[in-house]
Write a protein that holds these residues in place. Sequence first.
Motif, PDB file in Angstrom:
ATOM      1  N   GLY A 104       0.830  -1.167  -0.086  1.00 52.94           N
ATOM      2  CA  GLY A 104       0.051  -0.046  -0.244  1.00 52.94           C
ATOM      3  C   GLY A 104       0.775   1.251   0.077  1.00 52.94           C
ATOM      4  N   PRO A 105       0.133   2.278  -0.345  1.00 49.52           N
ATOM      5  CA  PRO A 105       0.914   3.620  -0.206  1.00 49.52           C
ATOM      6  C   PRO A 105       1.342   4.140   1.052  1.00 49.52           C
ATOM      7  N   THR A 106       0.917   3.631   1.823  1.00 49.82           N
ATOM      8  CA  THR A 106       1.314   4.179   3.538  1.00 49.82           C
ATOM      9  C   THR A 106       2.166   2.843   4.069  1.00 49.82           C
ATOM     10  N   HIS A 107       3.234   2.460   3.112  1.00 46.20           N
ATOM     11  CA  HIS A 107       4.282   1.253   3.584  1.00 46.20           C
ATOM     12  C   HIS A 107       5.069   2.203   4.675  1.00 46.20           C
ATOM     13  N   THR A 108       4.572   2.494   5.789  1.00 48.08           N
ATOM     14  CA  THR A 108       5.467   3.220   6.757  1.00 48.08           C
ATOM     15  C   THR A 108       5.339   2.284   8.060  1.00 48.08           C
ATOM     16  N   PRO A 109       6.128   2.629   9.181  1.00 53.74           N
ATOM     17  CA  PRO A 109       5.768   2.034  10.494  1.00 53.74           C
ATOM     18  C   PRO A 109       4.630   2.409  10.881  1.00 53.74           C
ATOM     19  N   ALA A 110       3.927   3.515  10.627  1.00 58.26           N
ATOM     20  CA  ALA A 110       2.645   3.731  10.906  1.00 58.26           C
ATOM     21  C   ALA A 110       1.634   2.921  10.598  1.00 58.26           C
ATOM     22  N   ALA A 111       1.740   2.233   9.410  1.00 57.34           N
ATOM     23  CA  ALA A 111       0.677   1.124   8.938  1.00 57.34           C
ATOM     24  C   ALA A 111       0.801  -0.140   9.625  1.00 57.34           C
ATOM     25  N   LEU A 112       1.876  -0.241  10.444  1.00 53.62           N
ATOM     26  CA  LEU A 112       1.858  -1.679  11.185  1.00 53.62           C
ATOM     27  C   LEU A 112       1.067  -1.941  12.207  1.00 53.62           C
ATOM     28  N   PRO A 113       0.131  -1.040  12.955  1.00 54.96           N
ATOM     29  CA  PRO A 113      -0.811  -1.311  13.566  1.00 54.96           C
ATOM     30  C   PRO A 113      -1.861  -1.889  12.986  1.00 54.96           C
ATOM     31  N   LEU A 114      -2.099  -1.981  11.601  1.00 56.86           N
ATOM     32  CA  LEU A 114      -3.140  -2.702  10.851  1.00 56.86           C
ATOM     33  C   LEU A 114      -3.085  -4.120  11.113  1.00 56.86           C
ATOM     34  N   LEU A 115      -1.751  -4.492  11.593  1.00 57.39           N
ATOM     35  CA  LEU A 115      -1.691  -6.059  11.633  1.00 57.39           C
ATOM     36  C   LEU A 115      -1.966  -6.565  13.117  1.00 57.39           C
ATOM     37  N   ALA A 116      -2.205  -5.529  13.979  1.00 59.84           N
ATOM     38  CA  ALA A 116      -2.624  -6.094  14.990  1.00 59.84           C
ATOM     39  C   ALA A 116      -3.479  -6.882  15.491  1.00 59.84           C
ATOM     40  N   VAL A 117      -4.751  -6.803  14.767  1.00 62.54           N
ATOM     41  CA  VAL A 117      -5.767  -7.599  15.056  1.00 62.54           C
ATOM     42  C   VAL A 117      -5.575  -9.030  14.227  1.00 62.54           C
ATOM     43  N   PRO A 118      -5.261  -9.276  12.986  1.00 62.71           N
ATOM     44  CA  PRO A 118      -4.860 -10.429  12.412  1.00 62.71           C
ATOM     45  C   PRO A 118      -3.886 -11.237  13.183  1.00 62.71           C
ATOM     46  N   ILE A 119      -2.957 -10.640  13.853  1.00 63.35           N
ATOM     47  CA  ILE A 119      -1.649 -11.260  14.464  1.00 63.35           C
ATOM     48  C   ILE A 119      -2.397 -11.834  16.016  1.00 63.35           C
ATOM     49  N   SER A 120      -3.250 -11.154  16.445  1.00 57.86           N
ATOM     50  CA  SER A 120      -4.023 -11.467  17.757  1.00 57.86           C
ATOM     51  C   SER A 120      -4.916 -12.570  17.282  1.00 57.86           C
ATOM     52  N   GLU A 121      -5.622 -12.521  16.014  1.00 56.64           N
ATOM     53  CA  GLU A 121      -6.424 -13.727  16.077  1.00 56.64           C
ATOM     54  C   GLU A 121      -5.810 -15.224  15.534  1.00 56.64           C
ATOM     55  N   VAL A 122      -4.451 -14.948  15.041  1.00 55.11           N
ATOM     56  CA  VAL A 122      -3.711 -15.959  14.797  1.00 55.11           C
ATOM     57  C   VAL A 122      -3.012 -16.780  16.042  1.00 55.11           C
ATOM     58  N   ASP A 123      -2.765 -15.859  17.044  1.00 58.25           N
ATOM     59  CA  ASP A 123      -2.310 -16.139  18.129  1.00 58.25           C
ATOM     60  C   ASP A 123      -3.224 -16.883  19.269  1.00 58.25           C
ATOM     61  N   LYS A 124      -4.587 -16.340  19.177  1.00 57.07           N
ATOM     62  CA  LYS A 124      -5.756 -17.025  19.943  1.00 57.07           C
ATOM     63  C   LYS A 124      -5.901 -18.265  19.210  1.00 57.07           C
ATOM     64  N   ALA A 125      -6.120 -18.441  17.853  1.00 59.08           N
ATOM     65  CA  ALA A 125      -6.434 -19.741  17.216  1.00 59.08           C
ATOM     66  C   ALA A 125      -5.354 -20.775  17.763  1.00 59.08           C
ATOM     67  N   LEU A 126      -4.189 -20.428  17.302  1.00 57.18           N
ATOM     68  CA  LEU A 126      -3.030 -21.375  17.835  1.00 57.18           C
ATOM     69  C   LEU A 126      -3.055 -21.831  19.227  1.00 57.18           C
ATOM     70  N   GLY A 127      -3.512 -20.884  20.174  1.00 60.56           N
ATOM     71  CA  GLY A 127      -3.454 -21.232  21.754  1.00 60.56           C
ATOM     72  C   GLY A 127      -4.592 -22.028  21.771  1.00 60.56           C
ATOM     73  N   GLU A 128      -5.991 -21.789  21.181  1.00 60.71           N
ATOM     74  CA  GLU A 128      -6.923 -22.701  21.240  1.00 60.71           C
ATOM     75  C   GLU A 128      -6.724 -24.444  20.846  1.00 60.71           C
ATOM     76  N   LEU A 129      -5.764 -24.229  19.841  1.00 56.53           N
ATOM     77  CA  LEU A 129      -5.365 -25.520  19.075  1.00 56.53           C
ATOM     78  C   LEU A 129      -4.251 -26.489  20.104  1.00 56.53           C
ATOM     79  N   GLY A 130      -3.545 -25.414  20.833  1.00 54.98           N
ATOM     80  CA  GLY A 130      -2.396 -26.000  21.438  1.00 54.98           C
ATOM     81  C   GLY A 130      -1.258 -26.273  20.787  1.00 54.98           C
ATOM     82  N   MET A 131      -1.234 -25.281  19.627  1.00 56.68           N
ATOM     83  CA  MET A 131      -0.119 -25.374  18.654  1.00 56.68           C
ATOM     84  C   MET A 131       1.013 -24.435  18.769  1.00 56.68           C
TER      85      MET A 131
END
Length: 71
Positions: free
Chosen positions: A25-52
Amino acid sequence: MTHRELAAAQAYLRLLQTTQAVLDGPTHTPAALPLLAVPISEVDKALGELGMAGNEAAFFRLVAELQSGPG
């Protein structure tokens, strides 16, 4: 693949897609990184629930299975 395994693999693929969108995207800056917080959290939760959490090899087999489609 169980429902939880499918959910974890799908969450990971969403994280990959979001990461690619942020990097392309055009906002390829460190300010865009918070956009990854939700998907990272979703993966962490799913892996924890799986015990993986910490078992990347098994998890990536699930992701490969999801990407390759039904056997």
